[in-house]
Design a protein around this motif. Structure first.
Motif, short mmCIF file in Angstrom:
data_model
loop_
_atom_site.label_atom_id
_atom_site.label_comp_id
_atom_site.label_asym_id
_atom_site.label_seq_id
_atom_site.Cartn_x
_atom_site.Cartn_y
_atom_site.Cartn_z
N GLY A 109 0.83 -1.20 0.00
CA GLY A 109 0.00 0.00 0.00
C GLY A 109 0.86 1.25 0.00
N ARG A 110 0.26 2.37 0.27
CA ARG A 110 0.97 3.66 0.26
C ARG A 110 2.12 3.65 1.26
NH1 ARG A 110 -1.38 7.83 -2.40
NH2 ARG A 110 0.00 9.26 -1.29
N LYS A 111 1.84 3.14 2.48
CA LYS A 111 2.86 3.16 3.52
C LYS A 111 4.08 2.36 3.11
CE LYS A 111 3.63 0.42 6.81
NZ LYS A 111 3.59 -0.52 7.94
N THR A 112 3.86 1.13 2.65
CA THR A 112 4.98 0.27 2.26
C THR A 112 5.76 0.88 1.11
OG1 THR A 112 3.84 -1.72 3.00
CG2 THR A 112 5.59 -2.02 1.39
N ALA A 113 5.05 1.41 0.11
CA ALA A 113 5.72 2.02 -1.04
C ALA A 113 6.58 3.20 -0.60
CB ALA A 113 4.69 2.47 -2.07
N ASN A 114 6.05 4.03 0.28
CA ASN A 114 6.80 5.20 0.74
C ASN A 114 8.00 4.81 1.59
OD1 ASN A 114 5.50 7.47 -0.42
ND2 ASN A 114 3.81 7.29 1.02
N VAL A 115 7.85 3.77 2.42
CA VAL A 115 8.99 3.30 3.22
C VAL A 115 10.12 2.83 2.30
CG1 VAL A 115 9.81 1.51 4.80
CG2 VAL A 115 7.66 2.68 5.28
N LYS A 135 12.72 16.27 5.29
CA LYS A 135 11.80 15.25 4.77
C LYS A 135 12.40 13.85 4.74
CE LYS A 135 8.39 17.83 2.15
NZ LYS A 135 8.06 18.43 0.85
N ILE A 136 13.66 13.73 4.41
CA ILE A 136 14.27 12.41 4.24
C ILE A 136 14.25 11.62 5.55
CG2 ILE A 136 16.64 13.19 4.68
CD1 ILE A 136 15.59 10.59 2.06
N ASN A 137 14.34 12.30 6.70
CA ASN A 137 14.40 11.61 7.99
C ASN A 137 13.13 11.73 8.83
OD1 ASN A 137 17.06 10.54 7.79
ND2 ASN A 137 17.91 12.55 8.26
N CYS A 138 12.18 12.55 8.41
CA CYS A 138 10.99 12.81 9.22
C CYS A 138 10.25 11.53 9.58
CB CYS A 138 10.07 13.77 8.48
SG CYS A 138 8.57 14.20 9.43
N HIS A 139 10.07 10.65 8.62
CA HIS A 139 9.37 9.38 8.86
C HIS A 139 9.99 8.63 10.03
CE1 HIS A 139 7.81 5.32 8.16
NE2 HIS A 139 9.06 4.91 8.14
N PRO A 163 12.55 11.72 -0.56
CA PRO A 163 12.03 12.51 0.56
C PRO A 163 10.52 12.28 0.76
CG PRO A 163 12.24 13.91 -1.36
CD PRO A 163 12.79 12.56 -1.77
N THR A 164 10.15 11.00 0.88
CA THR A 164 8.74 10.66 1.11
C THR A 164 8.51 10.48 2.60
OG1 THR A 164 9.24 8.32 0.88
CG2 THR A 164 8.54 9.47 -1.10
N ILE A 165 7.25 10.54 3.01
CA ILE A 165 6.91 10.36 4.43
C ILE A 165 5.81 9.31 4.51
CG2 ILE A 165 6.12 11.44 6.56
CD1 ILE A 165 7.18 14.11 5.50
N ALA A 166 6.16 8.13 4.95
CA ALA A 166 5.18 7.06 5.13
C ALA A 166 4.48 7.26 6.47
CB ALA A 166 5.87 5.71 5.09
N VAL A 167 3.18 7.07 6.49
CA VAL A 167 2.41 7.26 7.73
C VAL A 167 1.87 5.93 8.22
CG1 VAL A 167 0.43 8.42 8.79
CG2 VAL A 167 1.79 9.62 7.07
N ASP A 168 2.40 5.49 9.37
CA ASP A 168 1.87 4.29 10.03
C ASP A 168 1.10 4.73 11.28
OD1 ASP A 168 3.79 5.02 11.86
OD2 ASP A 168 4.71 3.04 11.99
N THR A 169 0.75 3.78 12.15
CA THR A 169 -0.04 4.12 13.33
C THR A 169 0.72 5.07 14.26
OG1 THR A 169 0.73 2.11 14.42
CG2 THR A 169 -1.38 1.99 13.29
N HIS A 170 2.04 4.88 14.40
CA HIS A 170 2.84 5.75 15.28
C HIS A 170 2.86 7.17 14.74
CE1 HIS A 170 4.22 2.35 17.61
NE2 HIS A 170 4.72 1.77 16.54
N ILE A 171 3.12 7.31 13.46
CA ILE A 171 3.23 8.65 12.85
C ILE A 171 1.88 9.34 12.84
CG2 ILE A 171 3.82 9.89 10.73
CD1 ILE A 171 5.92 7.65 10.25
N PHE A 172 0.82 8.58 12.58
CA PHE A 172 -0.53 9.14 12.61
C PHE A 172 -0.83 9.69 14.00
CE2 PHE A 172 -5.18 8.76 13.08
CZ PHE A 172 -5.61 9.42 11.94
N ARG A 173 -0.48 8.92 15.04
CA ARG A 173 -0.73 9.33 16.42
C ARG A 173 0.09 10.57 16.79
NH1 ARG A 173 0.60 5.01 18.46
NH2 ARG A 173 2.69 5.40 19.24
N VAL A 174 1.38 10.56 16.50
CA VAL A 174 2.24 11.68 16.86
C VAL A 174 1.81 12.95 16.13
CG1 VAL A 174 4.60 12.60 16.67
CG2 VAL A 174 4.23 10.26 17.47
N SER A 175 1.49 12.82 14.85
CA SER A 175 1.08 13.99 14.05
C SER A 175 -0.19 14.63 14.60
CB SER A 175 0.88 13.58 12.59
OG SER A 175 2.08 13.12 12.02
N ASN A 176 -1.14 13.79 15.02
CA ASN A 176 -2.39 14.32 15.55
C ASN A 176 -2.26 14.78 17.00
OD1 ASN A 176 -4.92 14.10 13.73
ND2 ASN A 176 -3.82 12.23 13.27
#
Length: 212
Positions: free
Chosen positions: A118-124, A172-176, A133-146
């Motif tokens: 999916g999007r997350k795997t492709a971005n990782v 961007k390269i390290n944000c994920h 410089p992509t940012i994959a969003v998993d449950t941890h990143i979704f939680r921290v961002s919100n």
């Protein structure tokens, strides 16, 4: 949240997390792709335990295809959803062999067409294996961002688009990896460790938790 605050948060995470990379063990883009597919609803530790013996005998699309789905299952049996993951991995390996000479395509649209990707795997994969410089969003990143107010959104894709918009290019390269490691070890789901958080003073979370 003000953009100046976001930059302060990113700089503090950069200073605090010295080695921002995945905790999945891999040597090639193909190994990373398989590891990330296996990591859905599973821990990196459990994936690494399974992939170590697997990759020792099969770490290319051709070799995993030769294993077959039943033999593959015997290696990943300890991982959640291993039946469907094994089926998807075999299908993905067949596509990689047929269309890409066994190589992982460095292309987002090509990656998300692969079964189990999916999007997350492709971005990782694009970020970690190819340096995009992509940012994959998993449950941890979704939680921290919100929770912090850094990039709030109701869906994973909404958060991803907000992060891509507000995170300056040089971060961007390290944000994920900064966000995932921060969410995994400090800004945890049930009892965030606010007292040990390096961005506690910048975070907009109202119900901060401190040790008694």
């Amino acid at each position: 949240m003000k953009q100046s605050t976001r930059i302060q948060i990113l700089q503090k995470l950069k200073d605090h997390i010295k080695d921002p990379t995945t905790e999945l063990v891999y040597q090639t883009p193909f190994e990373l792709l398989i590891a990330v597919v296996l990591s859905a609803q599973a821990t990196d530790v459990s994936v690494n335990k399974a992939t170590k013996p697997l990759f020792a005998i099969a770490n290319t699309a051709e070799q995993i295809l030769a294993l077959g789905v039943d033999n593959l299952k015997s290696y990943i049996r300890t991982i959640g959803l291993y039946n469907s993951k094994a089926e998807n991995i075999i299908k993905t390996c067949q596509i990689l062999v047929d269309k890409y000479q066994g190589e992982v395509p460095e292309d987002f649209n090509a990656l998300i067409e692969l079964p189990g990707v999916g999007r997350k795997t492709a971005n990782v994969v694009l970020n970690t294996a190819f340096g995009w410089p992509t940012i994959a969003v998993d449950t941890h990143i979704f939680r921290v961002s919100n929770r912090t107010g850094f990039a709030p959104g109701k869906t994973v894709e909404a958060v991803e688009q907000k992060l891509l918009k507000v995170v300056p290019e040089e971060y961007k390269i390290n944000c994920h990896h900064w966000f995932i490691l921060h969410g995994r070890y400090t800004c945890i789901a049930r009892k965030p460790r606010c007292g040990a958080c390096v961005i506690e003073d910048l975070c907009e979370f109202k119900q901060k938790v401190y040790p008694e």
